[in-house]
Motif scaffolding. Structure first.
Motif, PDB file in Angstrom:
ATOM      1  N   ASN A 203       0.859  -1.189   0.000  1.00  0.00           N
ATOM      2  CA  ASN A 203       0.000   0.000   0.000  1.00  0.00           C
ATOM      3  C   ASN A 203       0.890   1.231   0.000  1.00  0.00           C
ATOM      4  O   ASN A 203       1.994   1.199   0.545  1.00  0.00           O
ATOM      5  CB  ASN A 203      -0.878   0.019   1.250  1.00  0.00           C
ATOM      6  N   TYR A 204       0.408   2.292  -0.593  1.00  0.00           N
ATOM      7  CA  TYR A 204       1.179   3.534  -0.592  1.00  0.00           C
ATOM      8  C   TYR A 204       0.208   4.695  -0.481  1.00  0.00           C
ATOM      9  O   TYR A 204      -1.010   4.512  -0.613  1.00  0.00           O
ATOM     10  CB  TYR A 204       2.033   3.657  -1.867  1.00  0.00           C
ATOM     11  N   PHE A 205       0.753   5.877  -0.243  1.00  0.00           N
ATOM     12  CA  PHE A 205      -0.140   7.038  -0.160  1.00  0.00           C
ATOM     13  C   PHE A 205       0.574   8.284  -0.653  1.00  0.00           C
ATOM     14  O   PHE A 205       1.806   8.336  -0.727  1.00  0.00           O
ATOM     15  CB  PHE A 205      -0.642   7.244   1.286  1.00  0.00           C
ATOM     16  N   SER A 206      -0.245   9.278  -0.995  1.00  0.00           N
ATOM     17  CA  SER A 206       0.289  10.566  -1.446  1.00  0.00           C
ATOM     18  C   SER A 206      -0.468  11.668  -0.716  1.00  0.00           C
ATOM     19  O   SER A 206      -1.563  11.432  -0.183  1.00  0.00           O
ATOM     20  CB  SER A 206       0.114  10.690  -2.955  1.00  0.00           C
ATOM     21  N   LEU A 207       0.121  12.856  -0.706  1.00  0.00           N
ATOM     22  CA  LEU A 207      -0.459  13.976   0.032  1.00  0.00           C
ATOM     23  C   LEU A 207      -0.583  15.189  -0.884  1.00  0.00           C
ATOM     24  O   LEU A 207       0.355  15.491  -1.635  1.00  0.00           O
ATOM     25  CB  LEU A 207       0.439  14.351   1.220  1.00  0.00           C
ATOM     26  N   GLU A 208      -1.722  15.874  -0.792  1.00  0.00           N
ATOM     27  CA  GLU A 208      -1.914  17.081  -1.604  1.00  0.00           C
ATOM     28  C   GLU A 208      -1.727  18.343  -0.754  1.00  0.00           C
ATOM     29  O   GLU A 208      -2.201  18.409   0.381  1.00  0.00           O
ATOM     30  CB  GLU A 208      -3.332  17.094  -2.187  1.00  0.00           C
ATOM     31  N   PHE A 209      -1.045  19.320  -1.339  1.00  0.00           N
ATOM     32  CA  PHE A 209      -0.858  20.622  -0.680  1.00  0.00           C
ATOM     33  C   PHE A 209      -1.227  21.731  -1.656  1.00  0.00           C
ATOM     34  O   PHE A 209      -1.106  21.561  -2.871  1.00  0.00           O
ATOM     35  CB  PHE A 209       0.601  20.790  -0.241  1.00  0.00           C
ATOM     36  N   PHE A 210      -1.656  22.859  -1.096  1.00  0.00           N
ATOM     37  CA  PHE A 210      -1.911  24.013  -1.966  1.00  0.00           C
ATOM     38  C   PHE A 210      -0.974  25.143  -1.562  1.00  0.00           C
ATOM     39  O   PHE A 210      -0.532  25.203  -0.402  1.00  0.00           O
ATOM     40  CB  PHE A 210      -3.385  24.458  -1.885  1.00  0.00           C
ATOM     41  N   PRO A 211      -0.640  26.042  -2.496  1.00  0.00           N
ATOM     42  CA  PRO A 211       0.296  27.120  -2.159  1.00  0.00           C
ATOM     43  C   PRO A 211      -0.358  28.167  -1.264  1.00  0.00           C
ATOM     44  O   PRO A 211      -1.406  28.710  -1.636  1.00  0.00           O
ATOM     45  CB  PRO A 211       0.660  27.720  -3.518  1.00  0.00           C
ATOM     46  N   PRO A 212       0.226  28.459  -0.102  1.00  0.00           N
ATOM     47  CA  PRO A 212      -0.321  29.501   0.767  1.00  0.00           C
ATOM     48  C   PRO A 212      -0.219  30.868   0.090  1.00  0.00           C
ATOM     49  O   PRO A 212       0.582  31.056  -0.822  1.00  0.00           O
ATOM     50  CB  PRO A 212       0.572  29.450   2.005  1.00  0.00           C
ATOM     51  N   LYS A 213      -1.044  31.810   0.586  1.00  0.00           N
ATOM     52  CA  LYS A 213      -1.083  33.137  -0.054  1.00  0.00           C
ATOM     53  C   LYS A 213       0.073  34.027   0.392  1.00  0.00           C
ATOM     54  O   LYS A 213       0.532  34.880  -0.348  1.00  0.00           O
ATOM     55  CB  LYS A 213      -2.407  33.832   0.287  1.00  0.00           C
ATOM     56  N   THR A 214       0.543  33.846   1.630  1.00  0.00           N
ATOM     57  CA  THR A 214       1.524  34.787   2.177  1.00  0.00           C
ATOM     58  C   THR A 214       2.893  34.127   2.391  1.00  0.00           C
ATOM     59  O   THR A 214       2.992  32.896   2.458  1.00  0.00           O
ATOM     60  CB  THR A 214       1.044  35.295   3.552  1.00  0.00           C
TER      61      THR A 214
END
Ligand code: FAD
Length: 331
Positions: free
Chosen positions: A13-24
């Motif tokens: 099993n494996y996993f991935s993580l999503e991130f979004f770019p912060p504004k500041t």
């Protein structure tokens, strides 16, 4: 990404993580230290960085992708949308991704094109710089045409159908499937799903894909998208926006504790853990991946990964990492 998945033993099993770019800048600094901690403690197979529709976060998305890929040595997948966006921005993003050593793109449509403007026949091709991009498949084809096999390309899929109101048959997975077949045949290497909480719907969707007469989905990784429950109000908002069904039993468990944020999180970790175990038990994939929409938060996803023993399944020494963290050669 697919090289790394294929290098895992059968049954892993494996996993991935999503991130979004912060504004500041402050947000970036905070996220960077969180990412450092998370990447060391959790060791995801890869991370993904979102792209604001229309290119609204282009610079910041690339900045975050650079931190992930170059500074932290994480296998990074850049989301990229193709409608309502200047064609030059797509070219720049792909070129920049290559320069940064990023080998993975999640090819998306983004918001629906503004139809009147888009279909204005009087517009000359020069004016309409984005006439070639109507659907995600156009981006998949474009990446393959311009870059051959350089990028591993992922595409989106919707276990509960698509919420695109401009389509009469939206919210119907079987309506989307012919287009998903096309995206796969045009060169998509993996499929990542919209968030859902109804595992029965995911089961039916995955079975439908695996058994599809085209044979397009026999072996392609289908990675379920899961969003940890951070708060009752975020859950209600995101499920409404993505038209994800909240099964009655699950809602009852959350309703019972909704006044207490900490309890909501605890019950949420339990629910997500049960979803992961349910999907793990399916036999539809040789190696089973899970993608977490983290909302840039650390705790809930860490608890879920711990409870479901997803941490530590991926070997630390990986030749692919070594290749990918060296600066890309400009071919
Ligand atoms: P498509 O594959 O083009 O499909 C869109 C709709 O059009 C579907 O209903 C499909 O059936 C239909 N369709 C496709 N081709 C045709 C055709 N030839 N003729 C007629 N109908 C057709 N959005 C962002 O802005 N930034 C992000 O970072 C982002 N990340 C995402 C990550 C994941 C995992 C997912 C699931 C979605 C993400 N989105 C993101 C949202 C996405 O951009 C929207 O859902 C968008 O409306 C559809 O994108 P798509 O790539 O699925 O489009």
């Amino acid at each position: 990404i697919t090289d790394k998945i294929n290098a895992l033993p059968d049954g892993a099993n494996y996993f991935s993580l999503e991130f979004f770019p912060p504004k500041t800048a402050m947000g970036f600094a905070n996220l960077q230290s969180r990412l450092e901690r998370m990447s060391q403690a959790l060791r995801p197979l890869f991370v993904t960085v979102t792209w604001g529709a229309g290119g609204s976060t282009a610079t910041k998305s690339l900045e975050l992708a650079e931190i992930c890929q170059r500074q932290l040595g994480l296998t990074t997948c850049l989301h990229l949308t193709c409608t309502n966006m200047d064609r030059a921005l797509i070219d720049e993003a792909l070129e920049q991704a290559k320069v940064l050593g990023i080998r993975n793109i999640l090819a998306l449509r983004g918001d629906a094109p503004r139809s009147e403007e888009y279909r204005d026949e009087d517009k000359s091709p020069e004016q309409d710089s984005n006439k070639d991009f109507t659907w995600a498949i156009d981006l998949v084809r474009y990446i393959r045409k311009q870059y051959g096999d350089y990028f591993c390309v992922g595409v989106a899929a919707y276990p509960e159908g698509h919420s695109d109101e401009s389509h009469p048959e939206h919210q119907n997975p079987s309506y989307d499937i012919p287009y998903l077949v096309e995206k796969t045949q045009a060169g998509a290497d993996f499929i990542m799903t919209q968030l859902f909480y109804d595992v029965g719907k995911f089961d039916r969707f995955e079975t439908m894909l695996r058994q599809h007469e085209s044979g397009a989905f026999k072996t392609i990784p289908i990675i379920p998208g899961l969003m940890p429950i951070q708060s009752y109000s975020i859950l209600r908002r995101t499920t409404k926006l993505s038209h994800a069904n909240l099964p009655a039993d699950l809602l009852a468990r959350l309703d019972a504790v909704k006044a207490d944020d900490e309890l909501v999180k605890k019950v949420g970790v339990k629910i997500l853990g049960e979803m992961v175990e349910h999907i793990k038990a399916r036999r539809d994939a040789a190696r089973r991946g899970f993608h977490f929409y983290t909302l840039n938060l650390e705790k809930a996803v860490s608890h879920i990964l711990e409870d479901t023993h997803l941490i530590g399944q991926i070997p630390t020494e990986n030749d692919e990492d070594a290749i990918e963290t060296t600066p890309a050669i400009n071919l």
